[in-house]
Design a protein around this motif. Structure first.
Motif, PDB file in Angstrom:
ATOM      1  N   UNK A  33       0.852  -1.190   0.000  1.00  0.00           N
ATOM      2  CA  UNK A  33       0.000   0.000   0.000  1.00  0.00           C
ATOM      3  C   UNK A  33       0.891   1.244   0.000  1.00  0.00           C
ATOM      4  N   UNK A  34       0.442   2.224  -0.735  1.00  0.00           N
ATOM      5  CA  UNK A  34       1.215   3.450  -0.876  1.00  0.00           C
ATOM      6  C   UNK A  34       0.895   4.452   0.224  1.00  0.00           C
ATOM      7  N   UNK A  35       1.866   5.331   0.477  1.00  0.00           N
ATOM      8  CA  UNK A  35       1.659   6.462   1.375  1.00  0.00           C
ATOM      9  C   UNK A  35       1.205   7.634   0.517  1.00  0.00           C
ATOM     10  N   UNK A  36       0.450   8.541   1.122  1.00  0.00           N
ATOM     11  CA  UNK A  36      -0.039   9.726   0.422  1.00  0.00           C
ATOM     12  C   UNK A  36       0.292  10.954   1.250  1.00  0.00           C
ATOM     13  N   UNK A  37       0.756  12.009   0.555  1.00  0.00           N
ATOM     14  CA  UNK A  37       1.178  13.225   1.250  1.00  0.00           C
ATOM     15  C   UNK A  37       0.264  14.397   0.935  1.00  0.00           C
ATOM     16  N   UNK A  38      -0.076  15.118   1.979  1.00  0.00           N
ATOM     17  CA  UNK A  38      -0.873  16.332   1.880  1.00  0.00           C
ATOM     18  C   UNK A  38       0.069  17.493   1.539  1.00  0.00           C
ATOM     19  N   UNK A  39      -0.421  18.532   0.882  1.00  0.00           N
ATOM     20  CA  UNK A  39       0.428  19.698   0.624  1.00  0.00           C
ATOM     21  C   UNK A  39       1.028  20.309   1.899  1.00  0.00           C
ATOM     22  N   UNK A  40       0.389  20.099   3.041  1.00  0.00           N
ATOM     23  CA  UNK A  40       0.908  20.662   4.295  1.00  0.00           C
ATOM     24  C   UNK A  40       2.079  19.856   4.854  1.00  0.00           C
ATOM     25  N   UNK A  41       2.330  18.673   4.272  1.00  0.00           N
ATOM     26  CA  UNK A  41       3.439  17.844   4.730  1.00  0.00           C
ATOM     27  C   UNK A  41       3.027  16.600   5.496  1.00  0.00           C
ATOM     28  N   UNK A  42       1.774  16.515   5.892  1.00  0.00           N
ATOM     29  CA  UNK A  42       1.287  15.318   6.583  1.00  0.00           C
ATOM     30  C   UNK A  42       1.304  14.144   5.611  1.00  0.00           C
ATOM     31  N   UNK A  43       1.793  12.996   6.071  1.00  0.00           N
ATOM     32  CA  UNK A  43       1.819  11.798   5.248  1.00  0.00           C
ATOM     33  C   UNK A  43       0.892  10.753   5.859  1.00  0.00           C
ATOM     34  N   UNK A  44      -0.089  10.317   5.049  1.00  0.00           N
ATOM     35  CA  UNK A  44      -0.959   9.228   5.490  1.00  0.00           C
ATOM     36  C   UNK A  44      -0.244   7.927   5.173  1.00  0.00           C
ATOM     37  N   UNK A  45       0.039   7.148   6.215  1.00  0.00           N
ATOM     38  CA  UNK A  45       0.706   5.857   6.082  1.00  0.00           C
ATOM     39  C   UNK A  45      -0.304   4.778   6.443  1.00  0.00           C
ATOM     40  N   UNK A  46      -0.702   3.940   5.470  1.00  0.00           N
ATOM     41  CA  UNK A  46      -1.707   2.912   5.760  1.00  0.00           C
ATOM     42  C   UNK A  46      -1.266   1.920   6.829  1.00  0.00           C
ATOM     43  N   UNK A  47       0.031   1.753   7.028  1.00  0.00           N
ATOM     44  CA  UNK A  47       0.509   0.846   8.066  1.00  0.00           C
ATOM     45  C   UNK A  47       0.170   1.380   9.461  1.00  0.00           C
ATOM     46  N   UNK A  48      -0.016   2.698   9.550  1.00  0.00           N
ATOM     47  CA  UNK A  48      -0.328   3.339  10.834  1.00  0.00           C
ATOM     48  C   UNK A  48      -1.810   3.708  10.912  1.00  0.00           C
ATOM     49  N   UNK A  49      -2.384   4.109   9.778  1.00  0.00           N
ATOM     50  CA  UNK A  49      -3.763   4.581   9.772  1.00  0.00           C
ATOM     51  C   UNK A  49      -3.854   5.975  10.381  1.00  0.00           C
ATOM     52  N   UNK A  50      -4.984   6.303  10.926  1.00  0.00           N
ATOM     53  CA  UNK A  50      -5.215   7.579  11.609  1.00  0.00           C
ATOM     54  C   UNK A  50      -6.030   7.270  12.862  1.00  0.00           C
ATOM     55  N   UNK A  51      -5.382   6.608  13.840  1.00  0.00           N
ATOM     56  CA  UNK A  51      -6.118   6.142  15.019  1.00  0.00           C
ATOM     57  C   UNK A  51      -6.838   7.240  15.806  1.00  0.00           C
ATOM     58  N   UNK A  52      -6.306   8.452  15.777  1.00  0.00           N
ATOM     59  CA  UNK A  52      -6.951   9.550  16.501  1.00  0.00           C
ATOM     60  C   UNK A  52      -8.308   9.902  15.902  1.00  0.00           C
TER      61      UNK A  52
END
Length: 51
Positions: free
Chosen positions: A1-20
């Motif tokens: 699975x690929x990581x995706x980066x927001x223009x602000x610099x945040x990187x969504x990593x599917x291995x981590x998800x967004x638990x918050x």
């Protein structure tokens, strides 16, 4: 699975998800809810780029 980066610099990593925000580890970017936004700046999914 690929990581995706927001223009602000945040990187969504599917291995981590967004638990918050209730997104479990192992969730692909394409499987994120349509209303999911960057937890750092609030940008919509359409502004993220594959890295």
């Amino acid at each position: 699975m690929y990581k995706y980066e927001c223009p602000c610099g945040y990187v969504y990593d599917p291995a981590i998800g967004d638990p918050e925000n209730g997104i479990a580890a192992g969730t692909a970017f394409s499987d994120l809810p349509e209303d999911w936004v960057c937890p750092k700046c609030g940008a919509e999914k359409q502004f993220f780029e594959k890295v």
